[in-house]
Structures are given as C-alpha cells and as structure tokens.
Motif scaffolding. Structure first.
Motif, short mmCIF file in Angstrom:
data_model
loop_
_atom_site.label_atom_id
_atom_site.label_comp_id
_atom_site.label_asym_id
_atom_site.label_seq_id
_atom_site.Cartn_x
_atom_site.Cartn_y
_atom_site.Cartn_z
N ARG A 155 34.15 35.76 41.61
CA ARG A 155 34.07 36.47 42.35
C ARG A 155 33.37 37.98 42.00
NH1 ARG A 155 39.07 36.80 43.16
NH2 ARG A 155 39.22 35.19 44.87
N ASN A 156 33.79 38.19 40.90
CA ASN A 156 33.18 39.54 40.15
C ASN A 156 31.69 39.48 40.14
OD1 ASN A 156 35.66 40.89 40.02
ND2 ASN A 156 36.17 40.11 38.03
N ARG A 157 31.32 38.14 39.68
CA ARG A 157 29.87 38.08 39.43
C ARG A 157 29.17 37.95 40.77
NH1 ARG A 157 31.36 34.22 35.42
NH2 ARG A 157 31.21 32.63 36.93
N PHE A 158 29.83 37.56 41.83
CA PHE A 158 29.16 37.51 43.14
C PHE A 158 29.02 38.99 43.74
CE2 PHE A 158 29.27 37.26 47.74
CZ PHE A 158 28.40 36.55 48.04
N MET A 159 30.03 39.62 43.46
CA MET A 159 30.13 41.02 43.84
C MET A 159 29.32 41.85 43.32
SD MET A 159 32.32 40.74 46.25
CE MET A 159 32.26 42.76 46.80
N ALA B 105 29.16 43.97 49.45
CA ALA B 105 30.81 43.38 49.78
C ALA B 105 30.94 43.42 51.15
CB ALA B 105 31.33 44.51 49.13
N LEU B 106 30.01 43.86 52.06
CA LEU B 106 30.17 44.13 53.64
C LEU B 106 29.63 42.78 54.16
CD1 LEU B 106 31.25 45.19 56.28
CD2 LEU B 106 29.11 46.60 56.50
N THR B 107 28.22 42.63 53.83
CA THR B 107 27.38 41.50 54.50
C THR B 107 27.22 40.20 53.70
OG1 THR B 107 25.38 42.30 53.26
CG2 THR B 107 25.94 43.25 55.66
N ARG C 247 42.27 30.60 38.24
CA ARG C 247 42.37 31.81 38.83
C ARG C 247 41.60 32.83 38.13
NH1 ARG C 247 48.09 30.88 39.61
NH2 ARG C 247 48.49 31.97 37.47
N ILE C 248 41.50 32.79 36.80
CA ILE C 248 40.45 33.50 36.00
C ILE C 248 39.09 33.20 36.40
CG2 ILE C 248 39.76 34.14 33.72
CD1 ILE C 248 42.55 33.56 32.78
N GLN C 249 38.74 32.01 36.42
CA GLN C 249 37.29 31.81 36.89
C GLN C 249 36.86 32.15 38.23
OE1 GLN C 249 36.17 27.80 35.69
NE2 GLN C 249 33.82 28.27 36.35
N ILE C 250 37.82 31.88 39.23
CA ILE C 250 37.52 32.34 40.41
C ILE C 250 37.37 33.79 40.56
CG2 ILE C 250 38.65 32.53 42.94
CD1 ILE C 250 40.01 30.11 42.34
#
Length: 494
Positions: A311-315, A320-322, A304-307
């Motif tokens: 996710r944070n790295r991706f964001m 966020a929208l596209t 969960r931490i890695q996900i």
C-alpha cells in the motif's frame, strides 16, 4: 499487477506453513533416523551376543561328548586292553558294547589303529566287523589326524614311554578333535581322541590308537540347547536346508556340506519402536500444533506487513484520490524512456480543468473530489493502453503517450479528452460541468530532456488558457499564430 501481488502474498503465507511443516518433518525424520540407527546398532549387538552364545553352546556340546568319551579313551585299562598283540574283547564287550549306546547315546564307536584302520567297530549296542567302520573313518579322517597332531604336541616322556599332561578335554592342552558331521545320513557330533593312560601306563613311540565316536542329534537335544540359550527356533541343520529368514552360523561340516546353527534373531529395535513411537507421535503432534499456531500468527503478521508495504509503495507512486499514477511515477517512466532509449519518440500532454474552482465554491470540496475522480476515470479510459495518465495536483493531469504519436492522432485524442471532460458530472448534491485545456509537446521534437519537454507542454497549456480555454495547443506553434483546436463552444467557460 494486482493479481500478481495477491498471488505473491498467498505464496508467502504458504511458504511460512511449508517452512513449519519442513521443521516438523525434519524433526520427525531426525528422530526416526536416530531411532532406526539405534535399532540397527541394538540388533547388531544382540546378534553378536546371540552368536557368541551359540558358538559357546555348540562348542560346549562337543566338549561334553568328548568328556563322555574320555571315560574310555583316557584310562589305563583302555591302554592295557588295546595296546597289546590281541585286543581284550571282554573289555570291549563290557565297557563299550554294553554302555556306549544305552548310557551315552553313542551310535558309532570305532577304535582306529596306528595305521588308520578300524580295529573295533561298534554300532549302537552291537559289535560289528571292524571293516564296517572303514567308510566312516575315511570320511572323517581329518578329525583322526587332528587328534594325533594334538597328541604329539602334548605328549611327554615318562620312563620308557610317553604320557599326556593335564585333562584331555578341559585343559588348555586338550587332545581331542570334534566337529558337527553327517554320518550315514544322520546329523550329529563326531569326536576323535587318542587313547592315552590316566595314571600308570605309558604309550610306545609312534602313532597312538584313536577312539572315534559319533552321537546323533535329536529333538530332545535341540530342545535342551534352545532352552539353555533362550533362542526361538534354534536348530542345527545342513546349510542347504536353512531358512533364509533365520540367523545362521557355520559350526562344522566338510567342503560344501556345511553344518549351521540357526535361530530366530531377537530384535531389540522392535521394542525400541514400540516404546518410543507413542511418545514421539505425541511430541510431534504438540510440535506440529505449536508450529502451526506460530506459523498462522506469523503469516498473518507478515501478510499485514506486506499489504502495508505494498500500500505504501502504491501510495508513493499513485494519487490518493483518483488512484492514477502521480508525478513521481510519471517522471520515472519518462526518465526511463529518455535515459534507456526505450522509445524513439513520445508525446507529453498537460491538461487543466476549466471552471473547477466554481464547483468547490458552489458545492463544496466533496463535490470537487467527486468531479476530479470522475474526470480522472474518463481521461484514463480514453488514454487506455496508448500510454499513462497521471494526476500531478489539484485539477492538473499529465499524460505520457507511447503509441499513436503522429500529430493527427494525438490531436484527435486531445479532442476526445476535452469532449469527455465537458460531459456533465453527477454527484450526491447535484451536478456540474467543467471543461479542459490541453498543451502538447513531443520528445525529442520539441525538447531533448524530460524537464524541458514537460515545460514545453505546460507552456502550451498556458497558451491554450490564454486563448480562451477548451482547446488544445501544440508546443511548437509560434505565440502569435498558435496551432490550436477548439473542440467546443468556449464561450461557456469564459
């Protein structure tokens, strides 16, 4: 990229389980090593203890035979009978022939004179020719010589002769020599002892006469010794006949004809394993279950931490929208191209939607978001592997082209973007049509730095809007004569 990330997460979870398994295996291995070492030490100690018992017992058997024999060899009557010109044969008949076999199981009794020749030879209960014992004397002369040596080391002067001090068998200064030997094909015990007085008689100077006796071993004797020692399969055999699976110890013999005591070794390690394995197995089971539960919970937390981190790295690098790359990722890639020299040339395309505000005003922001996502997908599909499309805010997009950088190809790609964006967008409450204006700049043709080349493309975009929208303007074109393309009827967006 997504597949690689999910694979990494899977491997991390597996790694946690592998670590837990390694702990269990390590714990089990260390315990098995300790038990194995303890078992080996216990077996060694037990073997040494059994070997000491065997050594003492086989020596005690020899001493018992020597003690029986000393009834004759340690006696004034024997000295009187044998140390004379003519041997007292009545004494031989009464004391040796009549009792040595029936009472003491002595199969061979031989009196050896000072020169080492047999004077009296008795086989069981029969008086034989003295020379019948010669072969046995020759074969076992080492015992006779050892008995003489002990006699000389122990004798003392008394009057006109010599005597020995102390018991000839049980004292520290014993004068007998004994060993396990094979005599006439039979395995048994042989004893040689000087014939010495016990009270009154004395011996002349010179070699003493020696009494040699032989008692064969039998199953009854083996059974007695085995019972006394408490050892399984105990026996005394020739070394060549000893079973290799039994423990053995050399106890006698001459040259290569060794005599060994053999027995089935007691192995305390078996009891150690039998008593500890059930407990150890239960403990390992509890540890395995506990670590498995901990590993399961921890792997879930770590996953969960890695996900969340992914996710944070991706964001951090995506809109966020596209889901398109954002301005940060775009700037990083452009900086890498320029700073690291990854490419000799690239193109920057800035685009802005036309009449997008009317969509928000008419249908609401949800419809506006649907239009932005649809347009984003269309732009990304057209760019494909030629470069990267990013959303930099509102209805603004910026594209970094790596391939197909000649002017005609870039302008055709821009035309395709404008045509695609202008297609009707359908959403839940209706549909809408928007347009796009584009500005293009090349690095390093139009500017040498990331900021200036983006500014050049952005300024070209503004010129496109000023000239009527729905078209592409190249940064290098002069303001009064712009290099532009009208891909659609721009009157729809005026």
């Amino acid at each position: 990229m997504a597949a690689a990330k999910s694979g990494f997460k899977f491997n991390l979870a597996i790694g946690i389980y592998v670590l837990c398994a390694a702990i269990v295996v390590g714990f089990a291995g260390s315990n098995f090593y300790v038990l194995s070492t303890a078992g080996d030490v216990a077996n060694k100690v037990q073997h040494e203890a059994e070997a000491n018992l065997v050594a003492k017992e086989v020596q005690l058997e020899l001493q018992d035979l020597a003690d029986d024999q000393s009834d004759i060899s340690y006696w004034d009557e024997s000295v009187y009978a044998f140390y004379r010109d003519d041997i007292d044969m009545d004494f031989v008949e009464e004391e040796i022939v009549d009792g040595s076999w029936d009472e003491m199981d002595l199969e061979h009794v031989i009196v050896v004179d000072e020169e080492g020749r047999p004077e009296v030879t008795v086989y069981r209960d029969q008086l034989m020719d003295p020379n019948d014992g010669l072969a046995n004397i020759v074969a076992n002369f080492d015992l006779i010589q050892r008995a003489r040596t002990k006699y000389f080391a122990n004798r003392k002067v008394r009057g006109k002769g010599f005597v020995t001090i102390g018991d000839p068998v049980w004292s520290k200064t014993s004068i007998y020599a004994a060993d396990y030997r094979i005599v006439e094909g039979q395995l048994g015990m042989a004893v040689a002892q000087a014939i010495v007085p016990d009270i009154l008689e004395v011996l002349p100077d010179g070699n003493p006469k020696v009494l040699f006796t032989f008692r064969p071993l039998n199953k009854f004797a083996f059974a007695q010794v085995r019972d006394q020692l408490g050892l399984s399969r105990f026996a005394i055999v020739e070394q060549s006949e000893a079973s290799p699976e039994l423990d053995q110890m050399v106890i006698g013999g001459l040259g290569n004809d060794k005599i060994v005591a053999v027995w089935q070794a007691t192995k305390p390690s078996t009891n150690i394993w039998d008593q500890t394995i059930p407990f150890l197995a239960g403990l390992l089971g509890l540890i395995a279950v506990g670590l498995g539960f901990i590993g399961y919970r921890y792997s879930k937390i770590v996953t969960r931490i890695q996900i969340s981190e992914e996710r944070n790295r991706f964001m951090a690098e995506h809109d966020a929208l596209t889901g398109l790359p954002n301005r940060l990722q775009f700037d990083n890639q452009l900086d890498d191209i320029i700073a690291k020299g990854e490419l000799d040339r690239c193109a920057i395309i800035c685009t802005d939607l036309d009449k997008f505000k009317a969509v928000n005003d008419t249908y609401g922001h949800q419809a506006g978001d649907a239009v932005i996502k649809t347009v984003a997908n269309r732009i990304a599909d057209i760019v494909g592997d030629k470069g990267m499309a990013a959303r930099v805010g509102g209805d603004e997009f910026i594209i970094l082209l790596r391939n197909g950088l000649d002017e005609d190809s870039v302008m055709m790609l821009c035309d395709s973007i404008i045509e695609s964006v202008c297609e009707e967008v359908v959403f839940d409450n209706g549909s809408a049509a928007v347009g796009a204006s584009i500005g293009v700049a090349w690095w390093p043709d139009d500017a040498l730095t990331a900021k200036t080349v983006i500014r050049s493309a952005d300024q070209a975009l503004y010129r496109a809007k000023e000239l009527g929208r729905g078209q592409t303007v190249r940064a290098a074109a002069p303001n009064d004569h712009p290099d532009r393309r009208n891909t659609i009827d721009r009157r729809k967006f005026v």
